[in-house]
Design a protein around this motif. Structure first.
Motif, PDB file in Angstrom:
ATOM      1  N   MET A   1      19.098  34.533  19.925  1.00  0.00           N
ATOM      2  CA  MET A   1      19.857  34.113  18.747  1.00  0.00           C
ATOM      3  C   MET A   1      20.009  35.249  17.739  1.00  0.00           C
ATOM      4  SD  MET A   1      18.956  31.050  16.056  1.00  0.00           S
ATOM      5  CE  MET A   1      18.839  29.819  17.356  1.00  0.00           C
ATOM      6  N   TYR A   2      18.965  36.077  17.612  1.00  0.00           N
ATOM      7  CA  TYR A   2      18.991  37.120  16.599  1.00  0.00           C
ATOM      8  C   TYR A   2      19.237  38.511  17.192  1.00  0.00           C
ATOM      9  CZ  TYR A   2      17.199  33.539  13.481  1.00  0.00           C
ATOM     10  OH  TYR A   2      17.057  32.395  12.744  1.00  0.00           O
ATOM     11  N   SER A   3      19.754  38.581  18.395  1.00  0.00           N
ATOM     12  CA  SER A   3      20.084  39.883  18.969  1.00  0.00           C
ATOM     13  C   SER A   3      21.290  40.459  18.234  1.00  0.00           C
ATOM     14  CB  SER A   3      20.380  39.760  20.462  1.00  0.00           C
ATOM     15  OG  SER A   3      21.597  39.068  20.668  1.00  0.00           O
ATOM     16  N   GLY A   4      21.387  41.786  18.230  1.00  0.00           N
ATOM     17  CA  GLY A   4      22.474  42.441  17.512  1.00  0.00           C
ATOM     18  C   GLY A   4      23.843  42.013  17.991  1.00  0.00           C
ATOM     19  N   ILE A   5      24.008  41.918  19.316  1.00  0.00           N
ATOM     20  CA  ILE A   5      25.299  41.537  19.888  1.00  0.00           C
ATOM     21  C   ILE A   5      25.682  40.119  19.473  1.00  0.00           C
ATOM     22  CG2 ILE A   5      24.109  40.966  22.053  1.00  0.00           C
ATOM     23  CD1 ILE A   5      27.809  41.966  21.703  1.00  0.00           C
ATOM     24  N   SER A   6      24.728  39.205  19.477  1.00  0.00           N
ATOM     25  CA  SER A   6      25.008  37.813  19.099  1.00  0.00           C
ATOM     26  C   SER A   6      25.426  37.716  17.633  1.00  0.00           C
ATOM     27  CB  SER A   6      23.782  36.933  19.348  1.00  0.00           C
ATOM     28  OG  SER A   6      23.452  36.890  20.714  1.00  0.00           O
ATOM     29  N   LEU A   7      24.690  38.400  16.763  1.00  0.00           N
ATOM     30  CA  LEU A   7      24.980  38.327  15.337  1.00  0.00           C
ATOM     31  C   LEU A   7      26.325  38.970  15.004  1.00  0.00           C
ATOM     32  CD1 LEU A   7      21.428  39.177  13.948  1.00  0.00           C
ATOM     33  CD2 LEU A   7      22.592  36.974  13.798  1.00  0.00           C
ATOM     34  N   ARG A   8      26.601  40.112  15.595  1.00  0.00           N
ATOM     35  CA  ARG A   8      27.869  40.798  15.297  1.00  0.00           C
ATOM     36  C   ARG A   8      29.066  40.034  15.873  1.00  0.00           C
ATOM     37  NH1 ARG A   8      24.141  45.058  15.879  1.00  0.00           N
ATOM     38  NH2 ARG A   8      24.144  46.438  14.060  1.00  0.00           N
ATOM     39  N   PHE A   9      28.870  39.437  17.023  1.00  0.00           N
ATOM     40  CA  PHE A   9      29.948  38.649  17.629  1.00  0.00           C
ATOM     41  C   PHE A   9      30.220  37.398  16.787  1.00  0.00           C
ATOM     42  CE2 PHE A   9      32.277  36.153  20.685  1.00  0.00           C
ATOM     43  CZ  PHE A   9      32.976  37.110  21.419  1.00  0.00           C
ATOM     44  N   LEU A  10      29.147  36.785  16.298  1.00  0.00           N
ATOM     45  CA  LEU A  10      29.300  35.599  15.456  1.00  0.00           C
ATOM     46  C   LEU A  10      30.013  35.942  14.152  1.00  0.00           C
ATOM     47  CD1 LEU A  10      28.708  32.598  14.933  1.00  0.00           C
ATOM     48  CD2 LEU A  10      26.480  33.280  14.027  1.00  0.00           C
TER      49      LEU A  10
ATOM     50  N   HIS B   1      15.539  47.907   8.951  1.00  0.00           N
ATOM     51  CA  HIS B   1      14.341  48.297   8.211  1.00  0.00           C
ATOM     52  C   HIS B   1      13.087  48.153   9.069  1.00  0.00           C
ATOM     53  CE1 HIS B   1      16.766  48.796   4.768  1.00  0.00           C
ATOM     54  NE2 HIS B   1      16.809  47.534   4.354  1.00  0.00           N
ATOM     55  N   LEU B   2      13.001  47.063   9.833  1.00  0.00           N
ATOM     56  CA  LEU B   2      11.844  46.849  10.698  1.00  0.00           C
ATOM     57  C   LEU B   2      11.757  47.915  11.791  1.00  0.00           C
ATOM     58  CD1 LEU B   2      11.933  42.952  11.120  1.00  0.00           C
ATOM     59  CD2 LEU B   2      10.215  44.289   9.899  1.00  0.00           C
ATOM     60  N   THR B   3      12.908  48.292  12.337  1.00  0.00           N
ATOM     61  CA  THR B   3      12.938  49.346  13.358  1.00  0.00           C
ATOM     62  C   THR B   3      12.437  50.660  12.784  1.00  0.00           C
ATOM     63  OG1 THR B   3      14.811  48.294  14.476  1.00  0.00           O
ATOM     64  CG2 THR B   3      14.415  50.617  14.964  1.00  0.00           C
ATOM     65  N   GLU B   4      12.854  50.969  11.545  1.00  0.00           N
ATOM     66  CA  GLU B   4      12.406  52.197  10.883  1.00  0.00           C
ATOM     67  C   GLU B   4      10.907  52.150  10.627  1.00  0.00           C
ATOM     68  OE1 GLU B   4      12.455  55.929   9.329  1.00  0.00           O
ATOM     69  OE2 GLU B   4      14.065  54.878  10.425  1.00  0.00           O
ATOM     70  N   LEU B   5      10.403  50.991  10.200  1.00  0.00           N
ATOM     71  CA  LEU B   5       8.969  50.841   9.976  1.00  0.00           C
ATOM     72  C   LEU B   5       8.176  51.027  11.267  1.00  0.00           C
ATOM     73  CD1 LEU B   5       8.814  47.788   7.514  1.00  0.00           C
ATOM     74  CD2 LEU B   5       8.116  50.142   7.031  1.00  0.00           C
ATOM     75  N   GLU B   6       8.686  50.488  12.360  1.00  0.00           N
ATOM     76  CA  GLU B   6       8.013  50.637  13.653  1.00  0.00           C
ATOM     77  C   GLU B   6       7.952  52.103  14.069  1.00  0.00           C
ATOM     78  OE1 GLU B   6       9.990  48.126  16.429  1.00  0.00           O
ATOM     79  OE2 GLU B   6       9.058  46.279  15.687  1.00  0.00           O
ATOM     80  N   ARG B   7       9.034  52.829  13.811  1.00  0.00           N
ATOM     81  CA  ARG B   7       9.030  54.262  14.129  1.00  0.00           C
ATOM     82  C   ARG B   7       7.984  55.000  13.298  1.00  0.00           C
ATOM     83  NH1 ARG B   7      14.911  53.829  14.877  1.00  0.00           N
ATOM     84  NH2 ARG B   7      15.211  54.180  12.636  1.00  0.00           N
TER      85      ARG B   7
ATOM     86  N   LYS C   1      28.421  35.059   6.895  1.00  0.00           N
ATOM     87  CA  LYS C   1      28.557  36.508   7.035  1.00  0.00           C
ATOM     88  C   LYS C   1      27.535  37.256   6.182  1.00  0.00           C
ATOM     89  CE  LYS C   1      33.267  36.855   8.690  1.00  0.00           C
ATOM     90  NZ  LYS C   1      34.444  37.719   8.780  1.00  0.00           N
ATOM     91  N   VAL C   2      27.243  36.704   4.990  1.00  0.00           N
ATOM     92  CA  VAL C   2      26.228  37.328   4.134  1.00  0.00           C
ATOM     93  C   VAL C   2      24.855  37.274   4.809  1.00  0.00           C
ATOM     94  CG1 VAL C   2      24.953  37.082   1.965  1.00  0.00           C
ATOM     95  CG2 VAL C   2      27.449  36.915   1.968  1.00  0.00           C
ATOM     96  N   LEU C   3      24.518  36.124   5.393  1.00  0.00           N
ATOM     97  CA  LEU C   3      23.227  35.970   6.078  1.00  0.00           C
ATOM     98  C   LEU C   3      23.121  36.911   7.277  1.00  0.00           C
ATOM     99  CD1 LEU C   3      22.723  32.085   6.033  1.00  0.00           C
ATOM    100  CD2 LEU C   3      21.432  33.803   4.750  1.00  0.00           C
ATOM    101  N   ILE C   4      24.211  37.020   8.034  1.00  0.00           N
ATOM    102  CA  ILE C   4      24.211  37.921   9.199  1.00  0.00           C
ATOM    103  C   ILE C   4      23.992  39.368   8.756  1.00  0.00           C
ATOM    104  CG2 ILE C   4      25.677  38.919  11.003  1.00  0.00           C
ATOM    105  CD1 ILE C   4      26.925  36.137  11.338  1.00  0.00           C
ATOM    106  N   THR C   5      24.655  39.768   7.680  1.00  0.00           N
ATOM    107  CA  THR C   5      24.491  41.125   7.154  1.00  0.00           C
ATOM    108  C   THR C   5      23.049  41.384   6.733  1.00  0.00           C
ATOM    109  OG1 THR C   5      26.778  41.136   6.355  1.00  0.00           O
ATOM    110  CG2 THR C   5      25.281  42.767   5.403  1.00  0.00           C
ATOM    111  N   LEU C   6      22.443  40.403   6.068  1.00  0.00           N
ATOM    112  CA  LEU C   6      21.054  40.549   5.631  1.00  0.00           C
ATOM    113  C   LEU C   6      20.104  40.681   6.820  1.00  0.00           C
ATOM    114  CD1 LEU C   6      20.857  37.968   2.687  1.00  0.00           C
ATOM    115  CD2 LEU C   6      20.721  40.459   2.513  1.00  0.00           C
ATOM    116  N   ILE C   7      20.307  39.835   7.830  1.00  0.00           N
ATOM    117  CA  ILE C   7      19.438  39.882   9.015  1.00  0.00           C
ATOM    118  C   ILE C   7      19.546  41.230   9.713  1.00  0.00           C
ATOM    119  CG2 ILE C   7      19.058  38.909  11.312  1.00  0.00           C
ATOM    120  CD1 ILE C   7      19.915  36.198  10.158  1.00  0.00           C
ATOM    121  N   LEU C   8      20.766  41.732   9.864  1.00  0.00           N
ATOM    122  CA  LEU C   8      20.964  43.024  10.524  1.00  0.00           C
ATOM    123  C   LEU C   8      20.308  44.157   9.728  1.00  0.00           C
ATOM    124  CD1 LEU C   8      24.682  42.665  11.685  1.00  0.00           C
ATOM    125  CD2 LEU C   8      22.654  42.700  13.143  1.00  0.00           C
ATOM    126  N   GLN C   9      20.377  44.073   8.395  1.00  0.00           N
ATOM    127  CA  GLN C   9      19.737  45.086   7.556  1.00  0.00           C
ATOM    128  C   GLN C   9      18.220  45.022   7.677  1.00  0.00           C
ATOM    129  OE1 GLN C   9      21.304  44.321   3.637  1.00  0.00           O
ATOM    130  NE2 GLN C   9      23.119  45.597   3.956  1.00  0.00           N
TER     131      GLN C   9
END
Length: 231
Positions: free
Chosen positions: A1-10, A87-93, A75-83
Motif C-alpha cells: 500500500m505504501y510502496s513508491g509506485i503505488s503512491l505515485r500512481f494513486l 527522510h527515513l531512507t536518509e536516516l537509515e543511511r 494528494k497532500v497525504l501522498i506527498t507527506l508520506i513520500l517525503q
C-alpha cells in the motif's frame, strides 16, 4: 500500500473513473515510468498489475468522489508520506554509516541471522558492554528472563518472561533468532532449538530460550572482541 509506485500512481489516478477513462497502453507506460530503475519490473509484471487495476476499478461502485477537496487532501497525504519515506531512507543511511565505524558492528554480524539493521539495533540498545558484568544481567535488561511468582509456600512452575528493560533489544533478539533458524543458517542455534522442542517445549518457549542463548553469545563476543564460531 505504501510502496513508491503505488503512491505515485494513486496521485496520478486518484479515482476509478480516472483509471477507466485512460487507455490501457497509457496506464502501462505510466506505471513503467513511475518504477524506479532500482526496482525494474518485467513487461508481464506491469501487464498483470494494470489488468488487476482495471478489474478493481470496474468493480468499484464509487467511480468518483463527491468532493474535489477529498482529492486535494489525498494528494497532500501522498506527498507527506513520500517525503517521510525519503527522510527515513536518509536516516537509515546515516545509521549504517555510523555503525560501520564501530568495531563490534562487524563482530556480532559473524552470528548467522544478525544482519546490518539488527546489529545496529542491538549495539545501540546495549551501549557499553561493561555495564553488564554477567550475561544474566544482559538477559534481564532485554526482558527475556523468567518472572517468578510465589505466594507463601506456593511457587509457580510456569512463568512468563518479565518483558522489562529494552523492548527494542528484545524484538531484535527474537528477529535474529528467527533469521538464524530460517534454512538452518545458524546450525548451533538450530540444534539448540530442536533440542528444546524435543524436550516438549512449545515453539515460543523454545524461541525465548534461543534468544537467551544468543544473549550469552553476544556478551562473550563483545567482551572478548572475537568473532562467533559455528563449529
Amino acid at each position: 500500500m505504501y510502496s513508491g509506485i503505488s503512491l505515485r500512481f494513486l496521485s496520478e489516478f486518484p479515482t476509478s473513473y480516472s483509471v477507466l477513462q485512460t487507455d490501457e497502453n497509457t496506464l502501462k507506460a505510466k506505471m513503467k515510468e513511475l518504477l524506479s530503475s532500482k526496482w525494474g519490473r518485467s513487461e508481464d509484471w506491469i501487464n498483470q498489475r494494470v489488468q488487476r487495476l482495471l478489474d478493481a476499478a470496474k468493480q468499484n461502485p464509487f467511480q468518483q468522489t463527491m468532493y474535489a477537496s477529498h482529492l486535494i487532501h489525498l494528494k497532500v497525504l501522498i506527498t507527506l508520506i513520500l517525503q517521510y519515506q525519503e527522510h527515513l531512507t536518509e536516516l537509515e543511511r546515516n545509521i549504517d554509516a555510523l555503525a560501520e565505524e564501530i568495531e563490534e558492528y562487524e563482530l556480532i554480524q559473524s552470528i548467522p541471522g544478525i544482519g546490518h539493521k539488527i546489529a545496529a539495533t542491538i549495539l545501540s540498545e546495549i551501549g557499553e558492554i561493561d555495564r553488564f558484568n554477567h550475561p544474566k544481567k544482559l538477559v534481564a535488561f532485554a526482558g527475556i528472563d523468567p518472572s517468578v511468582f510465589s505466594s507463601g509456600k506456593f511457587t509457580a512452575t510456569r512463568n512468563r518472561i518479565t518483558k522489562r528493560g529494552s523492548r527494542q533489544l528484545r524484538y531484535a533478539l527474537v528477529m535474529a533468532v528467527q533469521c538464524g533458524l530460517i534454512r538452518s543458517r545458524n546450525t548451533r542455534l538450530k540444534e539448540f532449538y530442536e533440542r528444546k522442542r524435543t524436550e516438549g517445549k512449545p515453539h515460543k518457549v523454545a524461541l525465548v530460550a534461543c534468544a537467551n542463548k544468543l544473549v550469552h553469545w553476544l556478551h562473550a563476543i563483545l567482551k572478548s572482541k572475537k568473532a562467533f564460531c559455528l563449529a
